[in-house]
Enzyme design. Sequence first.
Site, PDB file in Angstrom:
ATOM      1  CG  ASP A 117     -10.088  -2.512 -17.610  1.00  0.00           C
ATOM      2  OD1 ASP A 117     -11.090  -2.930 -17.014  1.00  0.00           O
ATOM      3  OD2 ASP A 117      -8.987  -2.302 -17.051  1.00  0.00           O
ATOM      4  CG  PHE A 127       1.210   7.247 -15.695  1.00  0.00           C
ATOM      5  CD1 PHE A 127       1.712   7.354 -16.983  1.00  0.00           C
ATOM      6  CD2 PHE A 127       1.851   7.936 -14.677  1.00  0.00           C
ATOM      7  CE1 PHE A 127       2.831   8.134 -17.259  1.00  0.00           C
ATOM      8  CE2 PHE A 127       2.970   8.726 -14.934  1.00  0.00           C
ATOM      9  CZ  PHE A 127       3.460   8.825 -16.236  1.00  0.00           C
ATOM     10  CB  SER A 138       2.581   6.904  -3.982  1.00  0.00           C
ATOM     11  OG  SER A 138       2.165   7.836  -3.005  1.00  0.00           O
ATOM     12  CE1 TYR A 152      -2.312   6.155  -3.533  1.00  0.00           C
ATOM     13  CE2 TYR A 152      -3.245   5.042  -5.445  1.00  0.00           C
ATOM     14  CZ  TYR A 152      -2.312   5.901  -4.893  1.00  0.00           C
ATOM     15  OH  TYR A 152      -1.377   6.496  -5.702  1.00  0.00           O
ATOM     16  CE  LYS A 162       0.015   3.848  -6.986  1.00  0.00           C
ATOM     17  NZ  LYS A 162       0.118   3.653  -8.440  1.00  0.00           N
ATOM     18  NE  ARG A 175      -7.144  14.459   3.953  1.00  0.00           N
ATOM     19  CZ  ARG A 175      -6.727  14.750   2.716  1.00  0.00           C
ATOM     20  NH1 ARG A 175      -7.588  15.080   1.760  1.00  0.00           N
ATOM     21  NH2 ARG A 175      -5.423  14.752   2.426  1.00  0.00           N
ATOM     22  N   GLY A 212      -6.381   9.741   8.574  1.00  0.00           N
ATOM     23  CA  GLY A 212      -5.416   9.115   7.664  1.00  0.00           C
ATOM     24  C   GLY A 212      -4.291  10.032   7.249  1.00  0.00           C
TER      25      GLY A 212
HETATM   26  P1  NAD Z   1      -5.339  10.059 -12.950  1.00  0.00           P
HETATM   27  O1  NAD Z   1      -6.550   9.421 -12.385  1.00  0.00           O
HETATM   28  O2  NAD Z   1      -5.417  11.444 -13.474  1.00  0.00           O
HETATM   29  O3  NAD Z   1      -4.722   9.155 -14.113  1.00  0.00           O
HETATM   30  C1  NAD Z   1      -4.873   7.762 -14.100  1.00  0.00           C
HETATM   31  C2  NAD Z   1      -5.365   7.375 -15.475  1.00  0.00           C
HETATM   32  O4  NAD Z   1      -5.466   5.964 -15.550  1.00  0.00           O
HETATM   33  C3  NAD Z   1      -6.754   7.952 -15.799  1.00  0.00           C
HETATM   34  O5  NAD Z   1      -6.722   8.550 -17.071  1.00  0.00           O
HETATM   35  C4  NAD Z   1      -7.669   6.722 -15.789  1.00  0.00           C
HETATM   36  O6  NAD Z   1      -8.721   6.856 -16.728  1.00  0.00           O
HETATM   37  C5  NAD Z   1      -6.693   5.622 -16.169  1.00  0.00           C
HETATM   38  N1  NAD Z   1      -7.044   4.282 -15.680  1.00  0.00           N
HETATM   39  C6  NAD Z   1      -7.380   3.904 -14.427  1.00  0.00           C
HETATM   40  N2  NAD Z   1      -7.573   2.580 -14.386  1.00  0.00           N
HETATM   41  C7  NAD Z   1      -7.339   2.099 -15.644  1.00  0.00           C
HETATM   42  C8  NAD Z   1      -7.390   0.826 -16.247  1.00  0.00           C
HETATM   43  N3  NAD Z   1      -7.734  -0.256 -15.553  1.00  0.00           N
HETATM   44  N4  NAD Z   1      -7.084   0.722 -17.564  1.00  0.00           N
HETATM   45  C9  NAD Z   1      -6.752   1.812 -18.297  1.00  0.00           C
HETATM   46  N5  NAD Z   1      -6.700   3.062 -17.797  1.00  0.00           N
HETATM   47  C10 NAD Z   1      -6.988   3.185 -16.473  1.00  0.00           C
HETATM   48  O7  NAD Z   1      -4.217   9.962 -11.822  1.00  0.00           O
HETATM   49  P2  NAD Z   1      -2.763  10.614 -11.770  1.00  0.00           P
HETATM   50  O8  NAD Z   1      -2.755  11.614 -10.662  1.00  0.00           O
HETATM   51  O9  NAD Z   1      -2.320  10.999 -13.120  1.00  0.00           O
HETATM   52  O10 NAD Z   1      -1.914   9.353 -11.270  1.00  0.00           O
HETATM   53  C11 NAD Z   1      -1.254   8.535 -12.192  1.00  0.00           C
HETATM   54  C12 NAD Z   1      -0.508   7.481 -11.412  1.00  0.00           C
HETATM   55  O11 NAD Z   1       0.362   8.109 -10.465  1.00  0.00           O
HETATM   56  C13 NAD Z   1      -1.421   6.567 -10.592  1.00  0.00           C
HETATM   57  O12 NAD Z   1      -0.869   5.264 -10.600  1.00  0.00           O
HETATM   58  C14 NAD Z   1      -1.328   7.146  -9.190  1.00  0.00           C
HETATM   59  O13 NAD Z   1      -1.549   6.156  -8.215  1.00  0.00           O
HETATM   60  C15 NAD Z   1       0.105   7.597  -9.165  1.00  0.00           C
HETATM   61  N6  NAD Z   1       0.345   8.660  -8.188  1.00  0.00           N
HETATM   62  C16 NAD Z   1      -0.393   9.802  -8.234  1.00  0.00           C
HETATM   63  C17 NAD Z   1      -0.151  10.802  -7.277  1.00  0.00           C
HETATM   64  C18 NAD Z   1      -0.967  12.068  -7.266  1.00  0.00           C
HETATM   65  O14 NAD Z   1      -0.976  12.768  -6.249  1.00  0.00           O
HETATM   66  N7  NAD Z   1      -1.654  12.413  -8.330  1.00  0.00           N
HETATM   67  C19 NAD Z   1       0.837  10.635  -6.319  1.00  0.00           C
HETATM   68  C20 NAD Z   1       1.575   9.455  -6.322  1.00  0.00           C
HETATM   69  C21 NAD Z   1       1.318   8.462  -7.266  1.00  0.00           C
HETATM   70  C1  WQD Z   2      -2.101  17.656   1.225  1.00  0.00           C
HETATM   71  C2  WQD Z   2      -2.257  18.388   2.541  1.00  0.00           C
HETATM   72  C3  WQD Z   2      -4.168  17.699   3.815  1.00  0.00           C
HETATM   73  C4  WQD Z   2      -7.185  19.102   1.027  1.00  0.00           C
HETATM   74  C5  WQD Z   2      -2.601  12.356  -1.353  1.00  0.00           C
HETATM   75  C6  WQD Z   2      -2.572  10.867  -1.290  1.00  0.00           C
HETATM   76  C7  WQD Z   2      -1.260  10.347  -1.834  1.00  0.00           C
HETATM   77  C8  WQD Z   2      -1.018  10.920  -3.204  1.00  0.00           C
HETATM   78  C9  WQD Z   2      -1.043  12.428  -3.156  1.00  0.00           C
HETATM   79  C10 WQD Z   2      -1.780   9.324  -4.815  1.00  0.00           C
HETATM   80  C11 WQD Z   2      -2.687  17.453   3.666  1.00  0.00           C
HETATM   81  C12 WQD Z   2      -4.300  19.147   3.380  1.00  0.00           C
HETATM   82  C13 WQD Z   2      -5.976  18.807   1.621  1.00  0.00           C
HETATM   83  C14 WQD Z   2      -8.036  20.068   1.627  1.00  0.00           C
HETATM   84  C15 WQD Z   2      -6.413  20.372   3.358  1.00  0.00           C
HETATM   85  N1  WQD Z   2      -1.991  10.451  -4.133  1.00  0.00           N
HETATM   86  N2  WQD Z   2      -5.610  19.435   2.763  1.00  0.00           N
HETATM   87  N3  WQD Z   2      -7.618  20.669   2.779  1.00  0.00           N
HETATM   88  O1  WQD Z   2      -2.998  13.672   1.383  1.00  0.00           O
HETATM   89  O2  WQD Z   2      -0.593  14.468   1.041  1.00  0.00           O
HETATM   90  O3  WQD Z   2      -1.584  12.835  -0.532  1.00  0.00           O
HETATM   91  O4  WQD Z   2      -2.349  12.817  -2.666  1.00  0.00           O
HETATM   92  O5  WQD Z   2      -0.826   8.626  -4.808  1.00  0.00           O
HETATM   93  O6  WQD Z   2      -1.314   8.952  -1.876  1.00  0.00           O
HETATM   94  O7  WQD Z   2      -2.657  10.483   0.058  1.00  0.00           O
HETATM   95  O8  WQD Z   2      -2.370  15.173  -0.562  1.00  0.00           O
HETATM   96  O9  WQD Z   2      -3.418  17.192  -1.469  1.00  0.00           O
HETATM   97  O10 WQD Z   2      -4.890  15.490  -0.282  1.00  0.00           O
HETATM   98  O11 WQD Z   2      -3.310  16.907   1.028  1.00  0.00           O
HETATM   99  O12 WQD Z   2      -6.048  20.933   4.417  1.00  0.00           O
HETATM  100  O13 WQD Z   2      -9.163  20.358   1.136  1.00  0.00           O
HETATM  101  O14 WQD Z   2      -3.310  19.330   2.409  1.00  0.00           O
HETATM  102  O15 WQD Z   2      -4.596  17.549   5.154  1.00  0.00           O
HETATM  103  O16 WQD Z   2      -2.035  17.871   4.836  1.00  0.00           O
HETATM  104  P1  WQD Z   2      -1.887  14.039   0.465  1.00  0.00           P
HETATM  105  P2  WQD Z   2      -3.580  16.202  -0.394  1.00  0.00           P
END
Ligand code: NAD
Ligand code: WQD
Length: 344
Positions: free
Chosen positions: A62, A85, A129, A154, A158, A300, A302
């Site tokens: 962790d 990440f 993000s 969340y 960031k 939705r 937010g």
């Molecule tokens: P994910 O949940 O698939 O990967 C995150 C990983 O971190 C997981 O494997 C989880 O087990 C691990 N983890 C969480 N807390 C931990 C801790 N305290 N110690 C060790 N491991 C830990 O998510 P992802 O989509 O791969 O996202 C990775 C990063 O990118 C995150 O910081 C997320 O906020 C950021 N991000 C993701 C998105 C997206 O849409 N997926 C968009 C923008 C930013």
């Molecule tokens: C995309 C579009 C929904 C699901 C989120 C987080 C952001 C980042 C990326 C971590 C939106 C629409 C979605 C569904 C739908 N994560 N939608 N039906 O909301 O842009 O971003 O993920 O950093 O922080 O906010 O991504 O894929 O949830 O939605 O219509 O079942 O699809 O309304 O317009 P989003 P999303």
Amino acid sequence: MLMKNKILVTGGTGYIGSHTVVELQNAGFDVLIVDNLSNSSPDVINGIEKITGKKPELIVADCADITKMDEIFSTQPAIVAIIHFAASKAVGESVEKPLLYYRNNLLSLVNMLELSLKYGIHNFVFSSSCTVYGQPEILPVTESSPIQEATSPYGNTKQIAEEIIRDTVRANSSLKAICLRYFNPIGAHPSALIGELPNGVPNNLVPFITQTAIGLRECLSIFGNDYNTPDGSCIRDYINVVDLAKAHVVAVKRMLDNKNKQMLEFFNIGTGKGLSVLELVHVFEETTGVKPRYKIVGRRAGDIEQIWANASYANNELGWRAEEAITDTLLSAWKWEQALASKK
Ligand code: NAD
Ligand code: WQD
């Protein structure tokens, strides 16, 4: 002579982390993954090995546990950079459990920064993000677009994380950091050996589409078609996860080669193109020949209406560009969903 060529990837068995580990290995780096498996499976390591032929080292721990992490760092003298990440990322869950998000996401970050400084690791890449921009007034967003009040705990983690990094870089002249502001990562590795593994009902659009298309979900709900956009549905910048992973390799190399222009840099990692929800669904249908059932429902809470990146700074300064077409990206997501189904 110690070969200092190791990249610590926290959260490296996660969705974006695992794809980044593949690209780091392809680029010749050694990789150490630290992950607490709170949102991923250790099997991911096998998928990575099948792709690259190299099994990355995984330590299950962790990042919020400073004692454990200090122990790990003390046994890893070859680490030259950290890609952080590890975080919790479910927006809705963060509203219900803000303290879990502040603790996990911020304490993990503070620990990683403290240990970077303690062990003389000067190169830090952070997963940020586009959520930090909120609903931009002007589109596309550039890196100097205003940061707006976060719409979820969340998103706030960031924003606060970027400020923590800023202050830490200012106080420590040796530390270099790059914050990559991801837009909407989608798709999977073309091998279909690694991909997104959403826990339970997917929050995100593309895994919901593929799960509906394969019959795991009854029907996709499209959250609103009354927005002020051409077809009424929300617009996003959907970035291929492999393209996104490659941006991390470029960022690490930029710092290792001392090509960074400032000690702290921000880059928008997006395609520079916006796509509406309905457009994306139609591209999926045309590309795969599968028509997932969908219905239009209410908005939705937010959700922002529209955002897409001005990616020119990442293209010209970072030297990175999104390459994959949305059709191939959606096909990769579909192939991955089918691969998951074949394992059941
Ligand atoms: P994910 O949940 O698939 O990967 C995150 C990983 O971190 C997981 O494997 C989880 O087990 C691990 N983890 C969480 N807390 C931990 C801790 N305290 N110690 C060790 N491991 C830990 O998510 P992802 O989509 O791969 O996202 C990775 C990063 O990118 C995150 O910081 C997320 O906020 C950021 N991000 C993701 C998105 C997206 O849409 N997926 C968009 C923008 C930013
Ligand atoms: C995309 C579009 C929904 C699901 C989120 C987080 C952001 C980042 C990326 C971590 C939106 C629409 C979605 C569904 C739908 N994560 N939608 N039906 O909301 O842009 O971003 O993920 O950093 O922080 O906010 O991504 O894929 O949830 O939605 O219509 O079942 O699809 O309304 O317009 P989003 P999303």
